[in-house]
Design a protein around this motif. Structure first.
Motif, PDB file in Angstrom:
ATOM      1  N   SER A 153      45.879  44.091  47.060  1.00 51.39           N
ATOM      2  CA  SER A 153      44.940  42.996  46.854  1.00 51.39           C
ATOM      3  C   SER A 153      44.398  43.089  45.437  1.00 51.39           C
ATOM      4  CB  SER A 153      43.793  43.086  47.875  1.00 51.39           C
ATOM      5  OG  SER A 153      42.872  42.036  47.670  1.00 51.39           O
ATOM      6  N   SER A 177      43.190  40.871  41.963  1.00 50.14           N
ATOM      7  CA  SER A 177      42.742  39.569  41.479  1.00 50.14           C
ATOM      8  C   SER A 177      43.680  39.068  40.381  1.00 50.14           C
ATOM      9  CB  SER A 177      41.320  39.677  40.929  1.00 50.14           C
ATOM     10  OG  SER A 177      41.320  40.447  39.731  1.00 50.14           O
ATOM     11  N   ASP A 178      43.557  37.777  40.071  1.00 55.29           N
ATOM     12  CA  ASP A 178      44.327  37.214  38.963  1.00 55.29           C
ATOM     13  C   ASP A 178      44.016  37.946  37.659  1.00 55.29           C
ATOM     14  OD1 ASP A 178      45.250  35.438  40.818  1.00 55.29           O
ATOM     15  OD2 ASP A 178      44.343  33.653  39.936  1.00 55.29           O
ATOM     16  N   THR A 179      42.757  38.307  37.477  1.00 60.68           N
ATOM     17  CA  THR A 179      42.362  39.021  36.263  1.00 60.68           C
ATOM     18  C   THR A 179      43.024  40.399  36.199  1.00 60.68           C
ATOM     19  OG1 THR A 179      40.236  37.874  36.182  1.00 60.68           O
ATOM     20  CG2 THR A 179      40.410  39.933  34.944  1.00 60.68           C
ATOM     21  N   GLN A 180      43.080  41.100  37.313  1.00 58.59           N
ATOM     22  CA  GLN A 180      43.758  42.404  37.337  1.00 58.59           C
ATOM     23  C   GLN A 180      45.250  42.262  37.040  1.00 58.59           C
ATOM     24  OE1 GLN A 180      42.138  43.413  41.286  1.00 58.59           O
ATOM     25  NE2 GLN A 180      41.590  45.419  40.437  1.00 58.59           N
TER      26      GLN A 180
END
Length: 238
Positions: free
Chosen positions: A48, A50-53
């Motif tokens: 899981s 995020s887009d930022t990760q």
């Protein structure tokens, strides 16, 4: 180094995420395809992120390739191959890692330490290597990507004195050698986690099993056809 991982927008749609191409230097026109490959791998690994990760992982890859010659970071220069064999290879261990502070011995370009730090911002990670140039790269990229949970240290493991809940390595050819140098840095109740290609030999296991509880985890690395295993060792209190 160029660009900040903190910048995020939806200017280019790739797979399940939107990647802002600003700040990418080496990936260029390959960015959409690479982002899609990464997104699919993350789904396959049940992570899981995020887009930022995910964007931060791609920025790390971009900077790894950009500064490769200056810092002698990797023999792999093809972006897709580097994504699979470095980034996705390290992502495959994330769900198997015990919790707690982490030391990565012989980290090189920060593999797996930087990948873990990006994916698990709540975990304190220490990247240890005797190569000053590679640690300098990790310091730069950690600052660039905003990795406040990353501590790069230029030192030989024998000269490092702190203790950690988890000690990892991707660099040791011998499991026995890794255990010998890593176990003094292990906190009580901690775990050694060795990334390996092939599973340990019977001889290696027999040499360690009197003192260590050993768990061999076969890894499925998306798009990588080579064998990969994570060897988890915990000390027997006997």
């Amino acid at each position: 180094m160029s660009a900040s991982a903190k910048t995020f927008s939806s200017s280019a749609k790739t797979g399940n995420i939107h990647i802002d191409p600003t700040g990418f230097v080496k990936l260029g026109s390959q960015l959409p395809a690479l982002a899609n490959t990464l997104s699919q791998a993350i789904d396959t690994l049940s992570l899981s992120l995020s887009d930022t990760q995910q964007r931060t992982l791609l920025l790390y890859l971009d900077q790894l390739l950009l500064w490769n010659k200056a810092y002698n970071l990797t023999a792999i220069t093809d972006p897709k191959e580097a994504l699979i064999k470095h980034v996705i290879d390290c992502l495959a261990i994330i769900t198997h890692l015990p919790s707690g502070s982490l030391l990565d011995i012989g980290t090189g370009a920060g593999l797996p330490a930087v990948i873990i730090a990006i994916c698990q911002p709540e975990r304190q990670c220490t990247a240890l290597d005797s190569n000053q140039k590679k640690i300098r790269f990790i310091k730069q990229i950690s600052s660039e990507l905003g990795l406040t949970n990353m501590q790069p240290i230029a030192s030989r493991i024998e000269a490092h004195e702190a203790s950690y809940d988890v000690v990892t390595s991707r660099a040791f050819a011998s499991l026995i050698d890794f255990v010998n140098v890593a176990h003094p840095r292990l906190a009580d109740g901690g775990y050694l986690c060795a990334m390996k290609g092939k599973a340990p030999s019977d001889e290696e296991l027999q040499a360690l099993e009197s003192d260590w509880q050993i768990k061999t985890i076969k890894l499925n690395v998306p798009q990588l056809h080579d064998s990969r295993h994570l060897i988890e060792l915990s000390y027997k209190n006997v």
